[in-house]
Design an enzyme around this catalytic site. Sequence first.
Site, mmCIF file in Angstrom:
data_model
loop_
_atom_site.group_PDB
_atom_site.id
_atom_site.type_symbol
_atom_site.label_atom_id
_atom_site.label_comp_id
_atom_site.label_asym_id
_atom_site.label_seq_id
_atom_site.Cartn_x
_atom_site.Cartn_y
_atom_site.Cartn_z
ATOM 1 N N HIS A 1 48.133 39.086 41.606
ATOM 2 C CA HIS A 1 46.936 38.621 40.899
ATOM 3 C C HIS A 1 45.742 39.434 41.355
ATOM 4 C CE1 HIS A 1 46.740 36.284 44.621
ATOM 5 N NE2 HIS A 1 45.517 35.855 44.340
ATOM 6 N N HIS B 1 42.749 38.892 42.844
ATOM 7 C CA HIS B 1 41.793 38.627 43.938
ATOM 8 C C HIS B 1 41.694 39.824 44.893
ATOM 9 C CE1 HIS B 1 41.971 33.959 43.397
ATOM 10 N NE2 HIS B 1 41.068 34.532 42.617
ATOM 11 N N ASP C 1 41.510 40.207 48.022
ATOM 12 C CA ASP C 1 42.385 40.297 49.193
ATOM 13 C C ASP C 1 43.835 40.606 48.796
ATOM 14 O OD1 ASP C 1 42.401 37.607 48.108
ATOM 15 O OD2 ASP C 1 43.539 36.974 49.869
ATOM 16 N N HIS C 2 44.055 40.963 47.523
ATOM 17 C CA HIS C 2 45.387 41.371 47.057
ATOM 18 C C HIS C 2 45.377 42.756 46.399
ATOM 19 C CE1 HIS C 2 47.164 37.317 47.736
ATOM 20 N NE2 HIS C 2 45.873 37.040 47.762
ATOM 21 N N HIS D 1 46.947 29.165 40.379
ATOM 22 C CA HIS D 1 45.951 29.702 41.323
ATOM 23 C C HIS D 1 44.958 30.557 40.525
ATOM 24 C CE1 HIS D 1 44.263 31.373 44.990
ATOM 25 N NE2 HIS D 1 44.593 32.600 44.619
ATOM 26 N N ASP E 1 49.735 34.074 46.039
ATOM 27 C CA ASP E 1 49.074 32.832 46.459
ATOM 28 C C ASP E 1 49.529 31.641 45.613
ATOM 29 O OD1 ASP E 1 47.667 34.378 48.249
ATOM 30 O OD2 ASP E 1 45.733 34.207 47.222
ATOM 31 N N HIS F 1 49.749 34.854 52.730
ATOM 32 C CA HIS F 1 48.847 34.417 53.815
ATOM 33 C C HIS F 1 49.604 33.691 54.923
ATOM 34 C CE1 HIS F 1 44.901 35.203 51.882
ATOM 35 N NE2 HIS F 1 45.564 34.985 50.757
HETATM 36 FE FE FE Z 1 44.839 35.486 48.731
HETATM 37 ZN ZN ZN Z 2 44.253 34.557 45.646
#
Ligand code: FE
Ligand code: ZN
Length: 257
Positions: free
Chosen positions: A54, A56, A58-59, A113, A137, A175
């Site tokens: 996805h 985001h 942090d990905h 998410h 996530d 995570h």
């Molecule tokens: Fe994340």
């Molecule tokens: Zn995420």
Amino acid sequence: MEIFRLPALTDNYIFLLSDAASQTAAVVDPAQPEPVLQQLEQLGATLTAILNTHHHADHVGGNRRLLQQFPEAVVYGGTEDRGRIPGQQVFLTEGDTVTFAQRTAQVYFVPGHTRAHIAYYFPPTEAGGWGELFCGDTLFAGGCGRLFEGTPSQMVDSLSKLRSLPDTTRIWCAHEYTLNNLKFALTVDADNRALQDRFNEVKSARRRGEATVPSTLGNEKRTNPFLRWDQPALQAAAKITDPVRTFARIRGMKDQF
Ligand code: FE
Ligand code: ZN
């Protein structure tokens, strides 16, 4: 295919899939470029694919820099993420496949998410072997992602798809949230012996500085409250019997935890 787990940012994991025979690698959700570049150098491998679950930051945070270094790498993501994943070239939907290291991943559309989230599942190559699920996530060890762009009913549908995979599936989630997830789980499923045991194991593992990812789907089905909306104990904690509303209530309680 060998899988390397690379810690990144505060509590993210990046997964590097390596094919020793061809000295190529694929990376799942590169939060940052540096850990990936380091591991590639150690392996002497060329990056040929970036698999995003996805959009985001942090990905996908490492996408641009990795593409600079490896311009031939192909960037995969969900079709609904068009315009949100840097460098995306392939737009995947449920039932599509992605091949790497002579293994073929099946794509699952798992919104909740985010509205575009996908997961990659590599079935086992031999009877009794492990399947590998890269679920970003959506499903966490002991938990699930927050509902930023989806509804509880969408998330239950998505988690149902993942829950129907074999118990011998490794859960490579993005995570290290397990300890806190299990602390919460005990507040809604206190009498679950498997959960109590898992909590103690995870507490010790974290004290030793060990990762708790990957988990297994069998373990998640026994202990993760977000896969247990149809269990009487969880319905009692939610004071509801409807499965989706049970899930929604438990998710809401976790948001406040
Ligand atoms: Fe994340
Ligand atoms: Zn995420």
